[in-house]
Design a protein around this motif. Structure first.
Motif, short mmCIF file in Angstrom:
data_model
loop_
_atom_site.label_atom_id
_atom_site.label_comp_id
_atom_site.label_asym_id
_atom_site.label_seq_id
_atom_site.Cartn_x
_atom_site.Cartn_y
_atom_site.Cartn_z
N UNK A 55 48.57 39.51 47.09
CA UNK A 55 49.44 39.92 45.99
C UNK A 55 50.30 38.78 45.46
N UNK A 56 49.67 37.64 45.20
CA UNK A 56 50.40 36.45 44.76
C UNK A 56 51.20 36.65 43.48
N UNK A 57 50.71 37.45 42.55
CA UNK A 57 51.42 37.62 41.27
C UNK A 57 52.39 38.81 41.30
N UNK A 58 52.48 39.49 42.42
CA UNK A 58 53.43 40.58 42.55
C UNK A 58 53.04 41.85 41.82
N UNK A 59 51.80 41.95 41.39
CA UNK A 59 51.35 43.18 40.74
C UNK A 59 51.27 43.11 39.23
N UNK A 60 51.29 41.91 38.67
CA UNK A 60 51.28 41.74 37.22
C UNK A 60 49.88 41.64 36.62
N UNK A 61 48.86 41.86 37.44
CA UNK A 61 47.46 41.74 36.99
C UNK A 61 47.21 40.34 36.42
N UNK B 8 30.37 46.49 42.43
CA UNK B 8 30.65 47.54 41.44
C UNK B 8 31.89 48.37 41.76
N UNK B 9 32.27 48.46 43.03
CA UNK B 9 33.45 49.25 43.42
C UNK B 9 34.69 48.36 43.62
N UNK B 10 34.65 47.12 43.11
CA UNK B 10 35.80 46.22 43.22
C UNK B 10 36.89 46.64 42.25
N UNK B 11 38.13 46.57 42.73
CA UNK B 11 39.31 46.83 41.91
C UNK B 11 40.43 45.92 42.36
N UNK B 12 41.39 45.73 41.49
CA UNK B 12 42.63 45.08 41.89
C UNK B 12 43.57 46.20 42.33
N UNK B 13 44.04 46.13 43.55
CA UNK B 13 44.84 47.23 44.09
C UNK B 13 46.17 47.39 43.37
N UNK B 14 46.61 46.36 42.64
CA UNK B 14 47.86 46.49 41.87
C UNK B 14 47.68 47.41 40.67
N UNK B 15 46.44 47.69 40.30
CA UNK B 15 46.17 48.49 39.12
C UNK B 15 45.82 49.94 39.45
N UNK B 16 45.87 50.30 40.71
CA UNK B 16 45.58 51.68 41.13
C UNK B 16 46.90 52.34 41.50
N UNK B 17 47.31 53.31 40.69
CA UNK B 17 48.56 54.03 40.94
C UNK B 17 48.31 55.18 41.92
N UNK B 18 49.19 55.30 42.88
CA UNK B 18 49.07 56.33 43.91
C UNK B 18 49.54 57.67 43.36
N UNK B 19 48.77 58.71 43.66
CA UNK B 19 49.11 60.08 43.32
C UNK B 19 48.57 60.98 44.42
N UNK B 20 48.94 62.25 44.38
CA UNK B 20 48.44 63.19 45.38
C UNK B 20 46.91 63.23 45.37
N UNK B 21 46.31 63.00 44.22
CA UNK B 21 44.84 63.03 44.08
C UNK B 21 44.17 61.95 44.94
N UNK B 22 44.91 60.90 45.27
CA UNK B 22 44.34 59.80 46.05
C UNK B 22 44.57 59.95 47.56
N UNK B 23 45.09 61.12 47.98
CA UNK B 23 45.29 61.35 49.41
C UNK B 23 43.95 61.19 50.13
N UNK B 24 43.91 60.33 51.13
CA UNK B 24 42.68 60.06 51.88
C UNK B 24 41.93 58.84 51.39
N UNK B 25 42.45 58.17 50.37
CA UNK B 25 41.80 56.98 49.82
C UNK B 25 41.52 55.95 50.91
N UNK B 26 40.33 55.35 50.83
CA UNK B 26 39.95 54.27 51.73
C UNK B 26 39.62 53.06 50.88
N UNK B 27 40.28 51.93 51.19
CA UNK B 27 39.96 50.66 50.53
C UNK B 27 39.66 49.63 51.60
N UNK B 28 38.71 48.77 51.29
CA UNK B 28 38.34 47.68 52.20
C UNK B 28 38.69 46.35 51.56
#
Length: 106
Positions: free
Chosen positions: A38-44, A80-100
């Protein structure tokens, strides 16, 4: 609040509760999860929070924006399933999310 499992490249798992409204990256940083720099602190503005989203959550995490896709060009081993974790907002819908995490963020 969502329970998120962060899996390091070596297979070490960290299961933490992350408050709604935070990003998946912020959840990792606040809980001292290794593997997300998280070098940029979440600024994408970098790709040091690159994660692989578990297939069952790909639809729930949404699609990357054009800016996020541009930053992913700087990441190694993008899938194909790559994401920047700073761009994924947590919500109840993501309960149980697994990231590697990838082997390296640089």
């Amino acid at each position: 609040m969502a329970k998120i499992t962060y899996i390091e490249f070596d297979g070490t798992e960290h299961v933490v509760d992350v408050r709604n409204g935070l990003s998946v990256m912020e959840g990792a940083v606040k809980n001292n999860i290794p593997g997300i720099d998280a070098d940029c602190g979440g600024a994408c503005a970098c790709a040091t929070c690159h994660v692989y989203v578990d297939e069952q959550f790909r639809d729930k995490t949404g699609s990357p924006s054009a800016m996020e896709e541009s930053m992913l060009d700087f990441a190694e081993n993008v899938e194909p399933n790559s994401r920047l974790s700073c761009q994924i907002k947590v919500s109840d819908e993501l309960d149980g999310l697994v990231v590697r995490m990838p082997e390296s963020q640089h």
